[in-house]
Motif scaffolding. Structure first.
Motif, PDB file in Angstrom:
ATOM      1  N   VAL A  90       0.851  -1.184   0.000  1.00 61.49           N
ATOM      2  CA  VAL A  90       0.000   0.000   0.000  1.00 61.49           C
ATOM      3  C   VAL A  90       0.890   1.238   0.000  1.00 61.49           C
ATOM      4  N   ILE A  91       0.703   2.114  -0.984  1.00 55.70           N
ATOM      5  CA  ILE A  91       1.524   3.319  -1.104  1.00 55.70           C
ATOM      6  C   ILE A  91       0.607   4.512  -1.315  1.00 55.70           C
ATOM      7  N   SER A 141      -3.873   3.826   3.095  1.00 52.80           N
ATOM      8  CA  SER A 141      -3.311   2.989   4.144  1.00 52.80           C
ATOM      9  C   SER A 141      -4.161   2.898   5.400  1.00 52.80           C
ATOM     10  N   ASP A 142      -5.339   3.556   5.405  1.00 51.34           N
ATOM     11  CA  ASP A 142      -6.189   3.427   6.583  1.00 51.34           C
ATOM     12  C   ASP A 142      -6.769   2.020   6.627  1.00 51.34           C
ATOM     13  N   ALA A 143      -7.116   1.587   7.840  1.00 50.73           N
ATOM     14  CA  ALA A 143      -7.555   0.211   8.066  1.00 50.73           C
ATOM     15  C   ALA A 143      -8.820  -0.121   7.275  1.00 50.73           C
ATOM     16  N   SER A 147      -9.013  -3.145   4.679  1.00 50.81           N
ATOM     17  CA  SER A 147      -9.965  -4.207   5.002  1.00 50.81           C
ATOM     18  C   SER A 147     -10.932  -4.452   3.849  1.00 50.81           C
ATOM     19  N   MET A 148     -11.379  -3.388   3.182  1.00 49.14           N
ATOM     20  CA  MET A 148     -12.274  -3.543   2.040  1.00 49.14           C
ATOM     21  C   MET A 148     -11.604  -4.368   0.944  1.00 49.14           C
ATOM     22  N   PHE A 149     -10.343  -4.042   0.629  1.00 47.23           N
ATOM     23  CA  PHE A 149      -9.616  -4.788  -0.393  1.00 47.23           C
ATOM     24  C   PHE A 149      -9.464  -6.257   0.010  1.00 47.23           C
ATOM     25  N   GLU A 150      -9.131  -6.499   1.272  1.00 41.50           N
ATOM     26  CA  GLU A 150      -8.904  -7.868   1.722  1.00 41.50           C
ATOM     27  C   GLU A 150     -10.188  -8.692   1.668  1.00 41.50           C
ATOM     28  N   VAL A 151     -11.311  -8.077   2.058  1.00 38.92           N
ATOM     29  CA  VAL A 151     -12.593  -8.791   1.992  1.00 38.92           C
ATOM     30  C   VAL A 151     -12.930  -9.133   0.546  1.00 38.92           C
ATOM     31  N   PHE A 152     -12.769  -8.159  -0.354  1.00 43.00           N
ATOM     32  CA  PHE A 152     -13.079  -8.410  -1.756  1.00 43.00           C
ATOM     33  C   PHE A 152     -12.127  -9.447  -2.358  1.00 43.00           C
ATOM     34  N   ALA A 153     -10.862  -9.393  -1.987  1.00 42.38           N
ATOM     35  CA  ALA A 153      -9.903 -10.393  -2.485  1.00 42.38           C
ATOM     36  C   ALA A 153     -10.287 -11.791  -2.007  1.00 42.38           C
ATOM     37  N   ASP A 154     -10.716 -11.898  -0.740  1.00 35.86           N
ATOM     38  CA  ASP A 154     -11.148 -13.201  -0.208  1.00 35.86           C
ATOM     39  C   ASP A 154     -12.387 -13.699  -0.922  1.00 35.86           C
ATOM     40  N   LEU A 155     -13.337 -12.804  -1.191  1.00 37.91           N
ATOM     41  CA  LEU A 155     -14.555 -13.206  -1.892  1.00 37.91           C
ATOM     42  C   LEU A 155     -14.230 -13.733  -3.293  1.00 37.91           C
TER      43      LEU A 155
END
Length: 402
Positions: A90-91, A141-143, A147-155
């Protein structure tokens, strides 16, 4: 989704993976939502191997010029480093970042900000990255954003794994009929294992639908709920089939049901809602209690209606009729359209059988087989007749047992 050496085999595998991503209905909405919520102008689902970076789906508001199927030199991307570390990168601002300031990726593609989150399949294989770029700095870089990216990546990973497992299942079912015992045990294990990722998708979908102040999230949640409902029904069919073939039979819990008419109307309402473009007429008149398995009879009607919606002509209504007469509960589902060929009528209740005209992705061909098993478990009969004049009519007869 195998890791293959560079060459024709890898190209074919990547093409299949692009198709798999494009079969996930929620992906375009996910990419649009990412751009809207982050202010980034380009978002993509990328397939990343040891040798290649390939865009599977994109949302391009920058005119970046990369479409689905387009490739970048892997070593010019930060996804190469994310893959190696199996961690997000994340940059917020390349010019001020202590690690990536002056990085060649920013120079090559004129980037001000960047985020990339790995898409790792449930079995641990690395598929690729969910990423977004923009020429301007952005607060990434905010949580909440990460978190949104991680949830979508997991889905996306769960949906890809499910798609892959379905393909494996179909291949095993249709290409290895000689080894039926092993095949059916495999189905049972597969059906069981699919429930865990499906539960995760369902829970996430439910959470998304509660975000009433974010309509895009609600739409994604609703779409995911529809997908998980379809997958749950498919898993139930597979498990029922496996239990029937492995000797335990389809289980029924027969009891006195006083509200069978209401239970059937619930199924009709669900099918109407899922098929708003179709005419579904019901004539349900049951005033007598029936001894049956309420849930299984609902499943029977749901499967018969699903078959009618799939194979009936859209210009003709689908009609449900339910009666209790002469000590029998009779359930009839009819649809118009092309008649079933006479030589195929005897095959419609066989597992895996589907008409030659069936569209790809229409299921495994277990629905009518399970209908037959449900009716048999109640000591009843299920028959079909089909003609151009009268359409296709399925009639189930169950003893009321009261």
């Amino acid at each position: 989704m195998n890791e293959l050496p560079a060459g024709d085999n890898e190209a074919a595998a990547i093409a299949r993976d692009i198709d798999a991503v494009n079969r996930i209905d929620a992906v375009p909405s996910i990419l649009r939502l990412i751009c809207k919520n982050t202010g980034m102008g380009f978002a993509a689902v990328a397939r990343v191997t040891e040798h290649t970076w390939t865009a599977c789906a994109v949302q391009d508001e920058l005119n970046f010029g990369l479409a689905a199927g387009g490739q970048l030199d892997l070593h010019t991307t930060l996804c190469f480093e994310s893959r190696a570390a199996r961690a997000p990168i994340v940059i917020d601002n390349f010019g001020k970042d202590p690690v990536y300031s002056g990085h060649h990726t920013a120079r090559i593609y004129n980037l001000g900000s960047y985020i990339s989150v790995p898409i790792i399949l449930p079995d641990g294989r690395y598929f690729g990255n969910l990423c977004a770029i923009d020429p301007n700095p952005a607060a990434l870089s905010d949580a909440r954003t990460l978190s949104m990216f991680e949830v979508f990546a997991d889905l996306i990973a769960i949906q890809l794994a499910t798609e892959g497992r379905n393909q494996v299942t179909e291949a095993a079912l249709f290409n290895e009929r000689e080894n039926s015992s092993l095949r059916e045990q495999f189905i049972a294990v597969l059906g069981h294992d699919l429930r865990n990722p499906l539960s995760a998708v369902s829970a996430t979908a439910e959470l998304l639908t509660l975000r009433k102040n974010e309509p895009d999230l609600v739409k994604i949640g609703q779409r995911l709920k529809t997908t998980t409902s379809r997958m749950a029904r498919l898993i139930d069919d597979v498990m029922d089939f496996a239990r029937g073939r492995l000797g335990s039979g389809i289980g029924v819990s027969i009891d006195r049901v006083d509200d069978l008419a209401s239970a059937l109307r619930v199924v009709v309402a669900e099918v109407r809602e899922a098929n708003p473009e179709r005419v579904l007429a019901d004539d349900i008149a049951i005033s007598t209690p029936v001894r049956c398995d309420r849930t299984r009879v609902q499943q029977l009607l749901s499967n018969l209606l699903g078959n009618a919606m799939t194979h009936g002509a859209v210009e003709f209504p689908v009609v449900v009729k339910a009666r209790v007469e002469n000590g029998e509960f009779t359930l009839t589902v009819s649809n118009g359209g092309n008649a079933i060929a006479a030589d195929a009528l005897g095959k419609v209740f066989e597992p895996y059988w589907r008409p030659p005209t069936s569209k790809p992705g229409g299921g495994l061909g277990l629905g009518l087989y399970i209908c037959k098993q449900i009716v048999s478990a109640h000591g009843g009969t299920l028959n079909v007749r089909s003609s151009v004049e009268d359409g296709t009519v399925f009639v189930a007869r169950l003893p009321i047992g009261v």
